[in-house]
Design an enzyme around this catalytic site. Sequence first.
Site, short mmCIF file in Angstrom:
data_model
loop_
_atom_site.label_atom_id
_atom_site.label_comp_id
_atom_site.label_asym_id
_atom_site.label_seq_id
_atom_site.Cartn_x
_atom_site.Cartn_y
_atom_site.Cartn_z
N CYS A 84 40.47 42.59 44.59
CA CYS A 84 40.99 41.22 44.70
C CYS A 84 40.80 40.47 43.38
O CYS A 84 41.45 40.80 42.40
CB CYS A 84 40.33 40.51 45.88
N HIS A 172 41.14 44.24 50.55
CA HIS A 172 39.68 44.40 50.72
C HIS A 172 39.36 45.66 51.53
O HIS A 172 39.24 45.60 52.75
CB HIS A 172 39.10 43.17 51.42
N GLU A 174 36.64 47.07 51.91
CA GLU A 174 35.31 47.00 52.52
C GLU A 174 35.33 46.40 53.92
O GLU A 174 34.38 46.56 54.69
CB GLU A 174 34.36 46.21 51.60
#
Length: 521
Positions: A84, A172, A174
């Site tokens: 990002c 993202h 994660e």
Amino acid sequence: MRGAMNRVLILDFGSQYTQLIGRRVRDLGAFSEILPGETALGAATLEGVRGILLSGSPFSVYDEDAPRPDPGIWDLDLPILGLCYGAQRMTEDLGGKVRRLPEREYGRKAVDLAAGDDPLLAGLPASISTWMSHGDSIAEAAPGFSVLGRSEGGIPAVLRREGRRQWGIQFHPEVSHCEGGRELLSNFIVGICGMEREWSMEGYRSQIEAELRNRVGDSEVLLLISGGVDSTVAGALLLSALPHERVHLLYIDTGLMRKDESVEVMQSLRSLGATHLGMADAGQEFLSALAGKSDPEEKRRIIGDLFIRVQEREVQRLGIPGAFLVQGTLYTDLIESGKGVGKKAQVIKSHHNVRSPLVEAKRAAGRVLEPLDRLYKDEVRALGRLLGVSPAILSRHPFPGPGLGVRILGEVTREACDLLRDADAVYLEELRARGLYDRIWQAFAVLLPLRSVGVAGDERRYGRVLALRAVVSEDGMTAEPFAFDMKDLLGISAAITNKVPGIGRVAYDISSKPPATIEWE
Ligand code: XMP
């Protein structure tokens, strides 16, 4: 204590997801370290680093005070993955263009991949449903970059610097609901950085014990034990690493602990070989200081200040002025007190360990050791298991620093402490017996400043009112009441009123956080 173990560095630019990135990397069996995004990347910092992840950020690359990594980063011969803001920073720094979106993008977004044989995207399908949260996007890739994935409207979402091991992704991976996120991170950490299963708690234990022996040399060490999991595990670690006669453990009993808590912690440490194990019984001092006080914040302040004074006095009394002071500080404590992360990250709360004058003086003299400061809570429990700390201690629910002081609403007296301790113990015993304890994040009883009428034989009798709390939560920031079966609640209530005669009535708190908090005060 920071050593040069093989690890992945996470440069934090203040993203809400930075902790999550750290967890994901460790779940892949690799050690991760989070440093402020602007940390200078000199040889010492980079020793042992096998790859770098750049986090997201609440900033735009065009903000005047936007955080920037060390400008030398893009010339390093290390795998780099920008997430990002990290990807936007990479684009902007290397001559591409980032633009402000008319409105923030948040949520699921499809990304089409043109992976070819790129190792970052190996095994991923041609289109994935990703998780995005950003106000800027990449308008034009920097020279020398190829675009390997695009989101709707052809916006670059995965970029690679040709001929280098440098990637940027707009989404993202994660976040758990990002499709392919785990695979992508595994491709980076395991495939590209070559970190497969290098990290294990056994290996970490040997390394940290060796580091402790090195730092301490022939000195004495002192650990103040609060009764919580962290300081107990820190004590077990010292006993495992160092000669027992040089390890001083001091337990400060505030009289505000749960039933048998102090005894169990002392027994566990004694069974691990502690010889200098002292207990400062400060219960009466705490009660005297709290007499007549009922304002919650005032009670907290009194307890916190007195704890520090008792600590200082007891440490003086021990007469080992040159000793290293060991603290059970965890990774998240550092992050929460704003110490371990980028200066732009929001400071959530300050941890009382970090602020006491004793600790500050020792720190200034270079005599503070924090051997758990690279571990997350569940990892501390795993280390505790390896070290032989009793499972009953390791599985305990979190307990606030001011202890029963904030669970007795109104004035804290000895009678109230004893009554609450007994009732809380019956409650927790019942939860364990019913197999519910480990399904609940935090459970406890609260003594209300109310008397309510009841009957005993033919007589009316006034007893205290007890509120039960049981919540499920990930991290305590938000929480939901535990959905008991009614038969369990009835059984628990009957057990409490039968075994603890001072309690006349039991109520169950069904509030969520927010708007309520977990504790009542
Ligand atoms: P709240 O009540 O704020 O609690 O929803 C969230 C978590 O923090 C713990 N807590 C404290 N811990 N000192 C502490 O060390 C405090 O003053 C304190 N107040 C709340 C609470 O037990 C829960 O786990």
